[in-house]
Enzyme design. Structure first.
Site, short mmCIF file in Angstrom:
data_model
loop_
_atom_site.label_atom_id
_atom_site.label_comp_id
_atom_site.label_asym_id
_atom_site.label_seq_id
_atom_site.Cartn_x
_atom_site.Cartn_y
_atom_site.Cartn_z
N GLU A 37 0.82 -1.21 0.00
CA GLU A 37 0.00 0.00 0.00
C GLU A 37 0.86 1.26 0.00
OE1 GLU A 37 -3.04 0.36 -0.58
OE2 GLU A 37 -3.74 -1.70 -0.44
N TYR A 120 -5.54 6.69 4.95
CA TYR A 120 -5.78 5.67 3.93
C TYR A 120 -5.04 4.37 4.26
CZ TYR A 120 -5.26 2.83 -0.16
OH TYR A 120 -5.22 1.74 -0.99
N ASP A 138 -9.27 5.11 -2.06
CA ASP A 138 -8.17 5.60 -2.89
C ASP A 138 -8.77 6.25 -4.13
OD1 ASP A 138 -9.00 3.52 -4.51
OD2 ASP A 138 -7.01 2.62 -4.74
N CYS A 190 -14.79 0.70 -14.11
CA CYS A 190 -15.21 2.09 -13.88
C CYS A 190 -14.02 3.03 -14.11
CB CYS A 190 -15.76 2.24 -12.46
SG CYS A 190 -16.69 3.76 -12.19
N CYS A 197 -19.80 0.32 -18.49
CA CYS A 197 -20.98 0.27 -17.62
C CYS A 197 -21.80 -1.01 -17.80
CB CYS A 197 -21.86 1.50 -17.84
SG CYS A 197 -21.05 3.06 -17.40
N CYS A 200 -20.59 -3.65 -15.45
CA CYS A 200 -20.39 -3.25 -14.06
C CYS A 200 -21.46 -3.86 -13.15
CB CYS A 200 -20.41 -1.73 -13.95
SG CYS A 200 -20.16 -1.14 -12.26
N CYS A 206 -26.22 2.73 -10.00
CA CYS A 206 -25.35 3.88 -10.29
C CYS A 206 -26.15 5.08 -10.77
CB CYS A 206 -24.30 3.49 -11.33
SG CYS A 206 -23.12 4.82 -11.68
#
Length: 345
Positions: A37, A120, A138, A190, A197, A200, A206
């Protein structure tokens, strides 16, 4: 099915196979999660894979990293950029080894108390390595959630609203997988431009898709134009060696090797009095070309001056390195670009 359950079902089928990831439903190794990370901040997955493997090969445990000389860690980090991250990485490893018996604390709050661990990273390690239902946000997650909820508040001000909305979806049973699923969705489906889409799993929920404008999100405040700083850097050589500067421990590129130079200042042209800043007396000649590099807050343009000097001067911050070994000296990318202007022998 809830949005979270649909996303997790998609993740179980399409998750990226990354070296620091555990299998779906399992928690990851805290050292591996933390290391990856920190490396992934401002850096692509493709770039991080090699560095991650190298770090684990050199320092298999956090205690090994804690006991390593900082100079070795900085050299291994060269090319990842943002060297404050490497210094904080080392400080954090030392704290885990010294104060926690070599084991990372298991809560988001305790992780946040470690040196160099921000909101984070603390949330990511807590969720992915310890299964705490922390909210991990993030850049990919920001994009997914700002579209899902059609959040109009521009970034960076909108970050707080995005995190609040994301928190409403985090499941208690698989928070780490949920966080990584959001990241993978933002990376592969995305995407910033031309999101897929139709593929997704969150499309039914959405709001941005329903409004026919997913690419408008996240809304961003107008970017400030970056200033351009200009400098002249110096390559004093003597019998096949070049004098490098060890930069001060704090500040930009702190503790890293580099070239002596004039101050990095915003100006319309390169300084006329550049020779006055040379670290040694010599017949300084400007080399052809300009090295260009972009930092977070400014662009840097560099001319390089070279001179063969009469002897090896000793400066407190100086270090003589064989020119043929510059590739292994751990130079940050900005200085690699400068050195590239020096003609090959």
């Amino acid at each position: 099915m809830t949005p979270a359950s649909r996303l997790l079902a998609w993740y179980d089928r399409h998750r990226r196979d990354l070296p620091w990831r555990a299998k779906p439903g399992e928690v990851g190794d805290a050292y591996h999660v933390w290391l990856s990370e920190v490396m992934l901040q401002q850096t692509t997955v493709a770039t991080v894979k090699g560095y991650y493997a190298d770090f684990l090969n050199r320092w298999p445990k956090v205690t090994d990293l804690a006991n390593a000389p900082l100079e070795d860690v900085l050299k291994a980090w060269a090319g990842l950029g943002y060297y404050a991250r490497a210094r904080n990485l080392h400080k954090c490893a030392e704290a885990v080894a010294r104060d926690h018996g070599g084991r990372f604390p298991e809560t988001e709050a305790a992780l946040r108390a470690l040196p160099g661990v921000g909101d984070y990273t603390a949330a990511a390690v807590a969720a992915i390595a310890f299964g705490e239902p922390a909210t991990v946000v993030d850049g990919n997650v920001e994009r997914v959630m700002s579209r899902l909820f059609r959040i109009e508040t521009p970034l960076p001000k909108g970050k707080a609203e995005i995190k609040t909305r994301t928190a409403t979806l985090v499941p208690r049973d698989r928070p780490g997988d949920f966080a990584q699923a959001c990241m993978d969705l933002g990376s592969s489906i995305c995407t910033p431009k031309k999101p897929k889409c139709l593929l997704c799993p969150l499309q039914p929920d959405c709001a941005a898709h329903a409004a026919g404008e997913p690419e408008r999100f996240p809304v961003k405040a107008p970017k400030k134009e970056k200033p351009t700083r200009r400098t002249v850097a110096f390559m004093p050589t003597h019998k096949g060696h070049v004098l490098l500067e060890r930069r001060p421990p704090k500040g930009l590129l702190g503790g890293m090797p580099g070239l002596y130079s004039t101050p990095w200042e915003a100006q319309a042209d390169f300084p006329d009095n550049w020779a006055a800043h040379a670290p040694a007396t010599g017949d300084w000649q400007l080399l052809d070309g300009i090295a260009r590099h972009t930092f977070t807050h400014f662009h840097l343009e560099t001319r390089v001056a070279a001179a063969e000097i009469s002897g090896r001067i000793n400066l407190p911050s100086g270090e003589w390195v064989p020119i043929e070994d510059l590739d292994a000296a751990g130079l940050p990318t900005v200085f690699v670009k400068m050195v590239a202007l020096y003609p090959s022998p």
